[in-house]
Design an enzyme around this catalytic site. Structure first.
Site, PDB file in Angstrom:
ATOM      1  N   ARG A 132      14.206   3.926   2.556  1.00 59.82           N
ATOM      2  CA  ARG A 132      14.158   4.254   1.010  1.00 59.82           C
ATOM      3  C   ARG A 132      15.965   4.498   0.864  1.00 59.82           C
ATOM      4  NH1 ARG A 132       9.826   8.606  -1.289  1.00 59.82           N
ATOM      5  NH2 ARG A 132       8.330   6.756  -2.198  1.00 59.82           N
ATOM      6  N   GLN A 137      16.098  -1.236  -2.289  1.00 60.12           N
ATOM      7  CA  GLN A 137      15.173  -0.807  -3.568  1.00 60.12           C
ATOM      8  C   GLN A 137      14.222  -1.891  -3.900  1.00 60.12           C
ATOM      9  OE1 GLN A 137      17.642   1.069  -6.328  1.00 60.12           O
ATOM     10  NE2 GLN A 137      16.245   2.568  -6.421  1.00 60.12           N
ATOM     11  N   ASP A 140      11.050  -2.055  -2.066  1.00 61.04           N
ATOM     12  CA  ASP A 140       9.955  -1.250  -1.582  1.00 61.04           C
ATOM     13  C   ASP A 140       8.655  -1.286  -2.534  1.00 61.04           C
ATOM     14  OD1 ASP A 140       9.202   1.479  -1.537  1.00 61.04           O
ATOM     15  OD2 ASP A 140      10.757   2.514  -2.400  1.00 61.04           O
ATOM     16  N   SER A 143       6.624   1.934  -3.099  1.00 57.84           N
ATOM     17  CA  SER A 143       6.757   2.640  -4.513  1.00 57.84           C
ATOM     18  C   SER A 143       6.310   1.939  -5.867  1.00 57.84           C
ATOM     19  CB  SER A 143       8.400   2.922  -4.744  1.00 57.84           C
ATOM     20  OG  SER A 143       9.001   3.743  -3.883  1.00 57.84           O
ATOM     21  N   TYR A 237      12.731  11.660   1.625  1.00 55.54           N
ATOM     22  CA  TYR A 237      11.256  12.153   1.849  1.00 55.54           C
ATOM     23  C   TYR A 237      11.139  13.581   2.156  1.00 55.54           C
ATOM     24  CZ  TYR A 237       9.428   7.444   2.267  1.00 55.54           C
ATOM     25  OH  TYR A 237       9.345   6.239   1.832  1.00 55.54           O
TER      26      TYR A 237
END
Ligand code: NAD
Length: 376
Positions: A132, A137, A140, A143, A237
Site C-alpha cells: 500500500r 495505488q 491496488d 482496495s 494497516y
C-alpha cells in the site's frame, strides 16, 4: 491512454474464462482491451470469458481482441495471462516459460498453483501482496474490491432489514432513520458509511487506528472513541492487539451495537485471523430484526455467531457472512479490476517487451511466484 509504452514488440495479453464456482468477474473489459490495443499490445480472449460480467464476445472483438475458441489457443500465445483467480494446473501446463500471471493469488489457498508456476518458469503477480504505497495505488485491486464490498454490504443489509433507512414524515406517521454502525473504517468501512448515509441512515463508526477519525467524520458519521488505539504499520494497516484490548473494545462498543439496526464489521489485520469484536451476548442484546454483515468472514469473521459464507438467523438477528461480494456486482468489479490489471501491465512492459525486475519494490513484494533461479 496517455502513457506510452514505447514500440511494443508483440506482447500478447491472454484472458481466460474463470472456472472457480461462483466467480463471475473477468480480468479485462472491452474498454481496457481498447486501451491495450492502442498501445500496440495484442489481446487474446477465450470465447465467453466476459459473459458472467455481461460483456459479450462481440464487444471484445470490436475493441480489438482476438476471440479464441479454447483455453489452449489463448495460453500457447500468451506472454501475460490476466486472471481473477489462480490458474488451474492444466492451464499452467499450457503457459510458456518466461510468461507472467496477474491474479489474486493467495499464498495459502493457492500454494499448489504458486509452486506450479515457479516450476514452469512463470512469474505470478499477486494483487493480495501489492504494497500500500503511493506508486502502487493504481494496482491496488484489494482496495477496488473492498470499495465494491463496502457498498454492497449496505445494500444487502437494507434488503434484509424489516425497516427502511431514511427518516420519513408522512400522514401515516413518522419513521425514524435506521442506525448503522460500522466497525473498522478502512476502505470497505468508509464506503459502507458513505452508502448508508446516502440511503438516509444515521451512521457511526469506530476503528482502532486513531488516524481515521477525520475520515469517518468526513463521510458524515459519528466517530466512536473506544479508547483503544494502535499504531498503524508503514503500509497503513492495523496491527494485532492483545486479547485484553479486544475485551476493552467489545465493552466500549457493546451499547452502540445494541442500539444499532445494522452493524457492518470489516476489522482485519493482514495475515491474522479477524479479531472477535461482536460476541454472542452483544448479538443477543440487539433488537429483533436487526442485521449484521460480517465482511471479515473470509478471515474467520468479527462476529462470534457468524457462519462464514452463509446467512443465519440467531435469536431474531440476521447475520450475513458472505464470501466474494464483488462477484455479485460483476460489471463494475471487472471494470475496476481491469484498470488495476492495466496498471500492472504498464509497470512490466518496458521498451516494448515484458521485463520483470524482481528488485523493483512493487514486483519484489507482489511477485510471490518466481521462476526457479530468479532473485528471491
Ligand atoms: P482495511 O485494512 O482497509 O480496513 C480494515 C479496518 O479495520 C482498518 O481501518 C483497521 O484499522 C480496522 N481494524 C483492525 N483491527 C481493528 C479493531 N480491533 N477494531 C476496530 N477496527 C479495527 O481493509 P478493507 O480493504 O476495508 O477490507 C475490510 C474487510 O473486508 C477485510 O476483512 C476484507 O477481507 C473484507 N472484504 C470482504 C469481501 C467479501 O466479499 N466478503 C470483499 C472485500 C473485502
Amino acid at each position: 491512454m496517455s502513457e506510452d509504452l514505447g514500440t511494443v514488440n508483440s506482447v500478447t495479453i491472454g484472458v481466460l474464462r474463470e472456472r472457480t464456482p461462483g466467480e463471475t468477474r473477468v480480468a479485462l473489459v472491452p474498454q481496457t482491451v481498447q486501451d491495450l490495443r492502442a498501445q500496440g499490445l495484442d489481446v487474446v480472449m477465450e470465447s465467453g470469458c466476459g459473459a458472467g460480467a455481461y460483456f459479450d464476445d462481440a464487444a471484445y472483438a470490436l475493441a480489438g481482441a482476438r476471440i479464441a475458441s479454447s483455453p489452449r489457443d489463448v495460453l500457447t500465445s500468451t506472454d501475460i495471462l490476466a486472471k481473477v483467480r489462480a490458474p488451474l494446473p492444466d492451464e499452467i501446463g499450457m503457459l510458456r516459460s518466461g510468461s507472467l500471471v496477474i491474479a489474486f493469488l493467495d499464498p495459502v489457498r493457492d500454494d499448489d498453483a504458486l509452486r506450479g508456476l515457479s516450476e514452469a518458469g512463470i512469474a505470478g503477480f499477486s494483487f493480495n501482496a501489492v504494497p500500500r504505497i503511493t506508486k502502487a495505488q493504481a494496482m491496488d485491486a484489494m482496495s477496488s474490491m473492498s470499495t465494491i464490498a463496502g457498498y454492497k454490504s449496505v445494500i444487502v443489509a437494507a434488503a434484509s432489514l424489516g425497516r427502511i433507512f431514511p427518516m420519513l414524515m408522512t400522514a401515516a406517521g413518522t419513521i425514524a432513520p435506521a442506525r448503522v454502525l460500522v466497525i473498522g473504517a478502512g476502505v470497505a468501512g468508509l464506503q459502507a458509511l458513505a452508502t448508508a448515509r446516502r440511503l438516509g441512515a444515521v451512521t457511526a463508526a469506530c476503528d482502532a487506528r486513531p488516524a481515521v477519525r477525520e475520515q469517518i467524520q468526513s463521510v458524515g458519521a459519528v466517530f466512536i472513541d473506544m479508547s483503544v488505539t494502535m499504531e498503524e504499520t508503514a503500509g497503513g494497516y492495523a496491527q494485532l492487539l492483545d486479547e485484553e484490548m479486544y475485551r476493552l473494545e467489545r465493552d466500549a462498543i457493546r451499547d452502540h451495537v445494541a442500539n444499532s439496526d445494522v452493524v457492518i464489521s470489516t476489522a482485519q489485520v493482514p495475515g491474522a485471523r479477524a479479531p472477535l469484536l461482536i460476541d454472542a451476548a452483544m448479538v443477543q442484546a440487539m433488537r429483533h430484526g436487526s442485521v449484521i454483515v460480517d465482511l471479515a468472514s473470509e478471515s474467520g469473521g468479527n462476529c462470534e455467531l457468524s457462519v462464514p459464507g452463509e446467512t443465519v438467523v440467531q435469536g431474531g438477528i440476521i447475520i450475513h457472512a458472505p464470501f466474494n461480494i464483488p462477484a455479485s456486482v460483476p460489471t463494475h468489479s471487472s471494470q475496476m479490476y481491469a484498470r488495476n490489471v492495466w496498471a500492472v501491465i504498464k509497470h512490466v512492459v518496458r521498451d516494448g517487451s515484458l521485463q520483470l525486475d524482481f528488485d523493483d519494490d512493487i514486483l519484489k513484494a507482489a511477485c510471490i511466484a518466481r521462476p526457479a533461479g530468479a532473485p528471491a
